[in-house]
Design a protein around this motif. Structure first.
Motif, mmCIF file in Angstrom:
data_model
loop_
_atom_site.group_PDB
_atom_site.id
_atom_site.type_symbol
_atom_site.label_atom_id
_atom_site.label_comp_id
_atom_site.label_asym_id
_atom_site.label_seq_id
_atom_site.Cartn_x
_atom_site.Cartn_y
_atom_site.Cartn_z
ATOM 1 N N ARG A 1 -3.767 2.202 2.549
ATOM 2 C CA ARG A 1 -5.129 1.939 2.108
ATOM 3 C C ARG A 1 -5.168 1.583 0.628
ATOM 4 O O ARG A 1 -5.900 0.682 0.208
ATOM 5 C CB ARG A 1 -6.014 3.144 2.410
ATOM 6 C CG ARG A 1 -7.509 2.894 2.229
ATOM 7 C CD ARG A 1 -7.991 3.387 0.890
ATOM 8 N NE ARG A 1 -7.756 4.801 0.772
ATOM 9 C CZ ARG A 1 -7.314 5.397 -0.329
ATOM 10 N NH1 ARG A 1 -7.024 4.691 -1.408
ATOM 11 N NH2 ARG A 1 -7.138 6.699 -0.384
ATOM 12 N N ALA A 2 -4.352 2.252 -0.181
ATOM 13 C CA ALA A 2 -4.267 1.922 -1.604
ATOM 14 C C ALA A 2 -3.720 0.507 -1.799
ATOM 15 O O ALA A 2 -4.193 -0.244 -2.648
ATOM 16 C CB ALA A 2 -3.390 2.932 -2.331
ATOM 17 N N PHE A 3 -2.722 0.136 -0.996
ATOM 18 C CA PHE A 3 -2.129 -1.197 -1.128
ATOM 19 C C PHE A 3 -3.140 -2.295 -0.794
ATOM 20 O O PHE A 3 -3.296 -3.264 -1.536
ATOM 21 C CB PHE A 3 -0.904 -1.337 -0.228
ATOM 22 C CG PHE A 3 -0.403 -2.742 -0.109
ATOM 23 C CD1 PHE A 3 0.376 -3.309 -1.107
ATOM 24 C CD2 PHE A 3 -0.749 -3.537 0.985
ATOM 25 C CE1 PHE A 3 0.815 -4.625 -1.014
ATOM 26 C CE2 PHE A 3 -0.319 -4.847 1.089
ATOM 27 C CZ PHE A 3 0.464 -5.396 0.078
ATOM 28 N N HIS B 1 4.963 7.424 -0.741
ATOM 29 C CA HIS B 1 4.528 6.120 -1.236
ATOM 30 C C HIS B 1 4.515 5.057 -0.133
ATOM 31 O O HIS B 1 3.674 4.143 -0.151
ATOM 32 C CB HIS B 1 5.419 5.681 -2.398
ATOM 33 C CG HIS B 1 5.351 6.604 -3.580
ATOM 34 N ND1 HIS B 1 4.173 6.859 -4.248
ATOM 35 C CD2 HIS B 1 6.308 7.352 -4.194
ATOM 36 C CE1 HIS B 1 4.399 7.716 -5.236
ATOM 37 N NE2 HIS B 1 5.684 8.030 -5.218
ATOM 38 N N CYS B 2 5.390 5.190 0.852
ATOM 39 C CA CYS B 2 5.439 4.197 1.931
ATOM 40 C C CYS B 2 4.204 4.258 2.820
ATOM 41 O O CYS B 2 3.942 3.311 3.581
ATOM 42 C CB CYS B 2 6.695 4.402 2.774
ATOM 43 S SG CYS B 2 6.775 6.017 3.591
ATOM 44 N N ASP B 3 3.444 5.337 2.741
ATOM 45 C CA ASP B 3 2.265 5.496 3.591
ATOM 46 C C ASP B 3 0.956 5.233 2.854
ATOM 47 O O ASP B 3 -0.130 5.445 3.404
ATOM 48 C CB ASP B 3 2.237 6.914 4.184
ATOM 49 C CG ASP B 3 3.332 7.133 5.208
ATOM 50 O OD1 ASP B 3 3.559 6.219 6.023
ATOM 51 O OD2 ASP B 3 3.973 8.205 5.187
ATOM 52 N N ASP C 1 1.646 -3.013 7.132
ATOM 53 C CA ASP C 1 3.087 -2.953 6.880
ATOM 54 C C ASP C 1 3.707 -4.351 6.880
ATOM 55 O O ASP C 1 4.654 -4.634 6.127
ATOM 56 C CB ASP C 1 3.780 -2.089 7.934
ATOM 57 C CG ASP C 1 3.404 -0.616 7.810
ATOM 58 O OD1 ASP C 1 2.699 -0.264 6.848
ATOM 59 O OD2 ASP C 1 3.797 0.170 8.695
ATOM 60 N N THR C 2 3.208 -5.228 7.726
ATOM 61 C CA THR C 2 3.721 -6.596 7.785
ATOM 62 C C THR C 2 3.355 -7.374 6.524
ATOM 63 O O THR C 2 4.157 -8.150 5.993
ATOM 64 C CB THR C 2 3.165 -7.315 9.024
ATOM 65 O OG1 THR C 2 3.516 -6.572 10.198
ATOM 66 C CG2 THR C 2 3.702 -8.725 9.136
ATOM 67 N N ARG D 1 7.157 -2.863 0.639
ATOM 68 C CA ARG D 1 6.816 -1.477 0.992
ATOM 69 C C ARG D 1 8.038 -0.567 0.819
ATOM 70 O O ARG D 1 9.131 -0.904 1.286
ATOM 71 C CB ARG D 1 6.324 -1.426 2.437
ATOM 72 C CG ARG D 1 5.964 -0.029 2.930
ATOM 73 C CD ARG D 1 5.375 -0.102 4.328
ATOM 74 N NE ARG D 1 5.196 1.238 4.892
ATOM 75 C CZ ARG D 1 5.793 1.692 5.992
ATOM 76 N NH1 ARG D 1 6.604 0.883 6.679
ATOM 77 N NH2 ARG D 1 5.576 2.907 6.428
ATOM 78 N N PRO D 2 7.865 0.561 0.141
ATOM 79 C CA PRO D 2 9.012 1.463 -0.068
ATOM 80 C C PRO D 2 9.523 2.024 1.255
ATOM 81 O O PRO D 2 8.758 2.157 2.217
ATOM 82 C CB PRO D 2 8.419 2.584 -0.944
ATOM 83 C CG PRO D 2 7.172 2.021 -1.523
ATOM 84 C CD PRO D 2 6.648 1.054 -0.520
ATOM 85 N N PRO D 3 10.802 2.356 1.332
ATOM 86 C CA PRO D 3 11.331 2.969 2.556
ATOM 87 C C PRO D 3 10.825 4.403 2.708
ATOM 88 O O PRO D 3 10.410 5.034 1.734
ATOM 89 C CB PRO D 3 12.849 2.941 2.331
ATOM 90 C CG PRO D 3 13.006 2.964 0.837
ATOM 91 C CD PRO D 3 11.843 2.186 0.293
ATOM 92 N N ARG D 4 10.855 4.904 3.935
ATOM 93 C CA ARG D 4 10.455 6.288 4.169
ATOM 94 C C ARG D 4 11.503 7.226 3.561
ATOM 95 O O ARG D 4 12.699 7.059 3.790
ATOM 96 C CB ARG D 4 10.326 6.558 5.668
ATOM 97 C CG ARG D 4 9.836 7.979 5.980
ATOM 98 C CD ARG D 4 9.341 8.093 7.406
ATOM 99 N NE ARG D 4 8.261 7.157 7.690
ATOM 100 C CZ ARG D 4 7.022 7.267 7.262
ATOM 101 N NH1 ARG D 4 6.684 8.304 6.496
ATOM 102 N NH2 ARG D 4 6.125 6.363 7.565
ATOM 103 N N PRO D 5 11.086 8.222 2.779
ATOM 104 C CA PRO D 5 12.058 9.133 2.154
ATOM 105 C C PRO D 5 12.828 9.938 3.196
ATOM 106 O O PRO D 5 12.302 10.270 4.262
ATOM 107 C CB PRO D 5 11.175 10.060 1.304
ATOM 108 C CG PRO D 5 9.882 9.343 1.141
ATOM 109 C CD PRO D 5 9.706 8.527 2.380
#
Length: 573
Positions: A52-54, A47-49, A154-155, A160-164
């Motif tokens: 483009r969806a965001f 989800h953190c990556d 990212d900024t 933004r969720p953390p990286r798992p």
């Protein structure tokens, strides 16, 4: 497979914030590219990556966003035109790739943007080979591709969720069939043939396969965030050590050097100084490796070529073969129980929606031996939702399509079946039968030599059958597995697809291969127009059903309803 559409997101504030960053002196770019991929070129994302969806609001799995200081463009293919049209707000222009006169996003940069445009992109999210092609195309217009070290999205993305960093486990050799030392020895043999001094492994499924490790950092995919660097005398794994279970850590032993995940770029930068590199002896990076990896190495120190691991991984060993067979037979049990249950519910007038159906199928699968989870989010679609949009009630008078799969320790499944619980129309039967004939044609095809899923990712390359350009570079070989999934979609009315995993095997001809199926789930005879079938096609369907009955029925002895259903559905035409 397409995803279920969600509502439109207002992207005005996100785009305004992004454009402010683009205009800042340290960036000074007039366009910013937001690809779908992560830094490992993964098909599915954590989800953190989902950048483009965001930034766009479009959640389909394929697409690329190009944002200029005034406009925003979303490029995607025909699978997602309807979904993107619903999800994009007024800030975006939908670019329907594949239609006449619509450029790809790469072509757009050189053909549609002004001359002398500085085009920013996160260098970890574009392959070095793709970047080289774009740079060459931009030269005549004096434009440039500008690597951005800190991703601007990212900024902007404040929550933004953390990286798992989920636990990584060891996959026993009774499931993998080969030890990491065996695989690394084979890899080094391939490296030595081309005088490569090191290979940088950037694909997550390749790292997982090479070390017999599995994780869960990405939904539905048993992978974890990691890189590896294999030299002729050292083995280096870049993963957060805290993720490794005690069993996995002990299994890796002392011969494998474990580094922090984020240490990869500093390590790669120093490689040229510790290896003996020259024009004939370079570092190999795969054709999906990022521009950031290439830049860290330096332009004269690497060669780009298809990953040798991809080819080694694609050809299954005997243990993997058996695991594939057994996992698909077990999965056939869950599917038989599900379709029998669903038919009974509908006949009794119980209202079941698509989501409830998918949940019930997952429950049946969860009871199976060696089950680890789903291999992707189940597509349970009725009527027009066979090319899915919104959750609907499953009814007896509409076509029902179910595309689903599971992860087991010994294999990964992916199956689509299309059903009709009432009386199908002549059009529906004709369409289904033509799809069935396509399915049979692929299953029985004999491919000339060179014609262009184990417990790991559901869409495993590098080979395939289709129009995607990547499929054209890897010939089919005995021991590979391929998804056979023809389909037909009547826009706004119904969708049909029949999908099974097939095995490429040696055919009894001088220089060819043939296919043998794995999956054991009935193909719905109620939708077949038998007048359209040839004698050979009728024989194929009867033989397929006879084998399905023989393999699955012994495992259904504790479910009398499902057993009776299977007996009916596998009876000869």
């Amino acid at each position: 497979m397409a995803e279920v559409a969600s509502g439109t997101v207002n992207t005005s504030q996100r785009l305004a914030a992004l454009r402010q960053l683009m205009a800042q002196e340290e960036n000074n770019i007039q366009a910013f590219v937001v690809p779908s991929e992560d830094q490992h070129s993964s098909e599915y994302l954590a989800h953190c990556d989902e950048r483009r969806a965001f930034i766009s609001g479009f959640t389909g799995s394929a697409g690329c966003a190009v944002v200029t200081l005034k406009d925003a463009f979303l490029f995607t293919d025909g699978r997602y035109f309807l979904q993107a049209g619903k999800q994009l707000d007024q800030n975006w222009t939908l670019m329907k790739q594949g239609l006449p006169d619509v450029p790809t996003w790469q072509e757009f940069l050189s053909k549609n943007l002004d001359s002398s445009t500085r085009i920013g992109i996160d260098s970890t999210l574009i392959s070095a080979s793709n970047a080289d092609t774009i740079k060459e195309a931009l030269k005549p217009k004096g434009s440039s591709l500008v690597p951005i070290e800190k991703n601007l999205v990212d900024t902007v993305w404040s929550d933004r969720p953390p990286r798992p960093q989920n636990q990584v486990i060891h996959l026993d050799e009774k499931y993998s069939g080969q030890s990491p030392s065996h695989k690394i020895r084979a890899l080094r043999e391939e490296m030595s043939k081309k005088k490569h001094q090191a290979f940088i492994v950037n694909m997550l499924d390749e790292v997982a396969w090479l070390f017999n490790l599995r994780g869960s950092d990405i939904d539905y995919n048993p992978v974890f965030f990691a890189y590896a660097v294999i030299t002729l005398d050292s083995i280096n794994l870049f993963v957060e050590k805290a993720q490794l279970s005690a069993d996995a850590l002990g299994f890796l032993g002392e011969d494998i050097n474990i580094h922090p995940y984020n240490a990869i770029f500093d390590y790669v930068k120093q490689l040229p100084s510790v290896l003996t590199l020259n024009k004939e002896a370079k570092v190999l990076i795969g054709d999906t490796a990022s521009l950031a990896i290439a830049q860290a190495l330096g332009k004269d120190n690497y060669e780009i070529a298809p990953s040798p691991i991809a080819s080694l991984k694609a050809i299954k060993n005997a243990t993997e073969f058996d695991g594939f067979r057994q996992s698909h037979i077990r999965d056939g049990v869950a599917l038989a129980r599900y379709f029998a249950w669903l038919e009974e519910q509908l006949n009794n007038g119980v209202e079941i929606n698509e989501s409830q159906g998918a949940a019930r199928l997952e429950a049946f699968r969860s009871e199976l031996d060696l089950f680890r989870g789903l291999s992707f989010d189940t597509i349970s679609g009725t009527g027009p939702n066979g090319d899915p949009a919104d959750c609907a009630i499953i009814t007896k008078d509409q076509v029902y399509l179910c595309d689903s799969g599971a992860q087991f320790f010994d294999g990964t499944t992916d199956v689509t079946r299309t059903w009709h619980f009432g009386t199908p129309t002549d059009e529906e039967k004709r369409a289904f039968t033509r799809v069935l004939q396509g399915h049979i044609a692929i299953d029985t095809a004999v491919f000339p030599t060179g014609t262009t899923g184990h417990y790991l990712n559901v869409h495993e390359g590098p080979h395939g059958i289709g129009v995607r350009i990547g499929y054209n570079s890897t010939p089919l070989k005995a021991g590979m597995t391929v998804s056979n999934e023809p389909g037909y979609y009547a826009d706004g009315r119904f969708g049909i697809r029949i999908e099974s995993i097939v095995l490429v095997r040696d055919a009894k001809t001088p220089n060819n291969f043939g296919d043998k199926g794995y999956l054991r789930c009935p193909i719905h005879k109620n939708l077949v127009d038998t007048s359209l079938l040839t004698a050979g096609e009728r024989e194929w369907l009867n033989a397929y059903h006879a084998e399905t009955w023989a393999k699955v029925s012994p495992l259904l002895k504790n479910d009398e309803k499902a057993l009776k259903w299977l007996e009916r559905e596998t009876s000869p035409l």
